[in-house]
Design a protein around this motif. Structure first.
Motif, PDB file in Angstrom:
ATOM      1  N   SER A   1       0.874  -1.100   0.103  1.00  0.00           N
ATOM      2  CA  SER A   1       0.100  -0.022  -0.140  1.00  0.00           C
ATOM      3  C   SER A   1       0.892   1.295  -0.024  1.00  0.00           C
ATOM      4  O   SER A   1       2.145   1.342   0.251  1.00  0.00           O
ATOM      5  CB  SER A   1      -1.053  -0.080   1.194  1.00  0.00           C
ATOM      6  OG  SER A   1       0.010   0.231   2.337  1.00  0.00           O
TER       7      SER A   1
ATOM      8  N   GLN B   1      -4.336   7.068   2.387  1.00  0.00           N
ATOM      9  CA  GLN B   1      -3.994   5.875   1.749  1.00  0.00           C
ATOM     10  C   GLN B   1      -4.980   5.406   0.305  1.00  0.00           C
ATOM     11  O   GLN B   1      -6.021   5.839   0.029  1.00  0.00           O
ATOM     12  CB  GLN B   1      -4.504   4.628   2.505  1.00  0.00           C
ATOM     13  CG  GLN B   1      -3.826   4.396   3.875  1.00  0.00           C
ATOM     14  CD  GLN B   1      -4.414   3.574   4.854  1.00  0.00           C
ATOM     15  OE1 GLN B   1      -5.669   2.983   4.641  1.00  0.00           O
ATOM     16  NE2 GLN B   1      -3.849   3.087   5.890  1.00  0.00           N
TER      17      GLN B   1
ATOM     18  N   VAL C   1       0.849   5.512   0.881  1.00  0.00           N
ATOM     19  CA  VAL C   1       0.115   6.650   1.787  1.00  0.00           C
ATOM     20  C   VAL C   1       0.867   8.033   1.563  1.00  0.00           C
ATOM     21  O   VAL C   1       1.897   8.213   1.647  1.00  0.00           O
ATOM     22  CB  VAL C   1       0.034   6.378   3.129  1.00  0.00           C
ATOM     23  CG1 VAL C   1       1.519   6.156   3.746  1.00  0.00           C
ATOM     24  CG2 VAL C   1      -0.806   7.272   3.976  1.00  0.00           C
TER      25      VAL C   1
END
Length: 497
Positions: free
Chosen positions: A302, A338, A304
């Protein structure tokens, strides 16, 4: 300068409006320890007279409210263009009911200006100490950023910062160099302004942004998974010295760039940080395109972007220490965005750009191929502090590469009509935009300068109006082999910029 106890009588010129966002909070003084009363100065930046009768000043809560235009006060509520109006805390020197009955804390507070319909026209918040004799104000009037003001000027124009001499020309600190309008032959070679001599953990400096809250400070970070932001002095007597650090209570993977702009709430200033590096994605795309086997590596799970309220550093009293002053125990606002990418792509981003008002951020791909993709966030101003927001970024443009170069950092000019970009070893380039902050209107990259003293450029930023440097560029570099201290490089704006 003496505070005027009675507001100047205003004469309506032409049509008088009852609501205008051109009337702004311009300066305020808290209740002082020595007994001085608080006051708020309003400034009309528009071109048409405005009647502020029924408008309200609101402190930390609705209970702390003062309505302008009480009939008994016999004070005009019509503001002419470029007029200052001072509203005081209730005291013996003004009629009862003509001043607000709440105060402002020297250590921090909030005040908002609402029109008669309850719409917020302006607001500001401070979290730095304001002692006797200092105020919280804009510079210049009506449009500048709020900062601590050492010379209060109630009812008068806030003092301009002094001009700085460079290249035989005097620059006011309200200027930011416009590199896309300059002739490349007029550029100087960047100079090493300082070496980061006491930051032992900063040998791979990546990302750079000037502090808005503390002039003379640059925020940087390391190119790794340490969620630490470092404050470096950019001023004498300790240029390049570590003077503070923030340890973020988050898990990071690969920090790549940093920016300073308004927080998403539009009230305070923020440091924006991109945890978006993905060398595996960049290598996989490059090798696959060339028909080679994809590398054996793991794509990041991920990505962010964080926005962290910027703290105030007190450089006049603080001495540089080996690892600076830790600021990790201070409470501050924070946002986390995110994101995934439109189409589910995995890319390596090393350039973060944020609109000055904190409403939107952009990421530029680092790629070995043509052409770097630009992704944009949705508008983030509706998010409250403490928000962890998941979103999808949209592909809005593909840029032309500088020759044989990858983009390793970027920064917006404050007017949004150009952005500057660094490459690791091929110099610095500028992209002109036809519309403010619109990457789809970007032209070809224009060469600005080489940086022979910088082994590997990884961060770049315009010198901002609130700094004590002449207009130009800051550049951050990694260390080279055999050189312990990474250099901070400065490029002065040519005389015609």
């Amino acid at each position: 300068m003496a505070l005027r106890s009675l507001l100047a009588m205003a004469v309506a010129v032409g049509k008088v409006h009852t609501s205008s966002s051109d009337v702004r909070i311009n300066e305020l003084s808290p209740t002082s320890d020595s007994g001085g009363v608080a006051w708020v100065e309003l400034y009309h930046a528009g071109e048409t007279a405005v009647n502020v009768a029924g408008w309200r000043l609101v402190g930390r809560s609705e209970e702390e409210t003062f309505v302008l235009g009480t009939p008994l006060c016999q004070q005009s509520t019509v503001m002419r263009p470029q007029q200052h109006m001072v509203v005081q805390q209730q005291n013996q020197g003004i009629p009862t009911g003509c001043g607000f009955r709440f105060g402002f804390d020297q250590k921090g507070g909030h005040v908002a200006l609402l029109d008669a319909a309850g719409k917020t026209m302006d607001a500001t918040e401070w979290d730095i100490p304001l002692g006797d004799g200092s105020t919280w104000g804009r510079q210049p009037d009506g449009s500048g950023k709020f900062q601590r003001v050492e010379l209060p000027t109630p009812g008068e124009a806030n003092a301009d910062p002094p001009a700085i001499q460079t290249n035989g020309r005097a620059y006011g600190t309200g200027q930011v160099c416009k590199f896309s309008s300059l002739d490349v032959e007029s550029f100087n070679v960047p100079e090493v302004a300082a070496e980061v001599s006491n930051a032992l953990r900063l040998d791979e400096m990546s990302g750079l942004a000037p502090s808005i809250v503390t002039p003379g400070v640059l925020w940087v970070h390391e190119d790794d998974d340490d969620a630490i932001l470092y404050a470096l002095s950019s001023s004498f007597p300790f240029p390049g010295r570590l003077v503070g650090e923030i340890t973020l209570d988050v898990k990071a993977e690969d920090l790549e760039d940093i920016a300073t702009a308004k927080c998403p709430d539009g009230l305070t200033e923020c440091i924006w940080v991109a945890d978006t590096g993905d060398n595996c994605a960049r290598d996989t795309i490059s090798e696959t395109y060339r028909g080679r086997r994809a590398p054996n590596c793991s794509l990041r799970r991920s990505s962010v972007v964080w926005a962290i309220q910027e703290p105030q550093l007190h450089l006049k009293t603080a001495r540089p220490m080996l690892f600076g002053a830790s600021l990790e125990d201070e409470e501050r606002k924070m946002w986390a965005f995110q994101f995934t990418l439109e189409g589910g792509e995995k890319l390596d981003f090393e350039s973060l750009l944020v609109k000055p008002d904190g409403s939107q951020f952009f990421l530029i791909e680092r790629t070995r191929l043509c052409c770097p993709a630009v992704f944009a966030s949705p508008n983030v101003t509706a998010s409250a502090p403490g928000t962890v927001l998941s979103m999808e970024l949209s592909l809005i443009a593909e840029l032309s590469n500088p020759p044989d170069a990858q983009l390793s950092g970027a920064d917006f000019h404050p007017d949004g009509m150009e952005f500057i970009a660094s490459t690791p070893r091929e110099g610095v380039y500028v992209y002109r935009l036809q519309e403010p902050f619109d990457f789809s209107t970007a032209g070809l990259p224009l060469f600005v300068t080489w940086a022979p003293a910088a082994p590997q450029l990884e961060g770049i930023a315009y010198v901002r109006p609130f700094e004590d440097r002449p207009p130009g560029l800051w550049m951050a570099s990694e260390s080279d082999v055999g050189r312990v201290a990474p250099p901070l490089t400065f490029l002065a704006c040519p005389a015609d910029g």
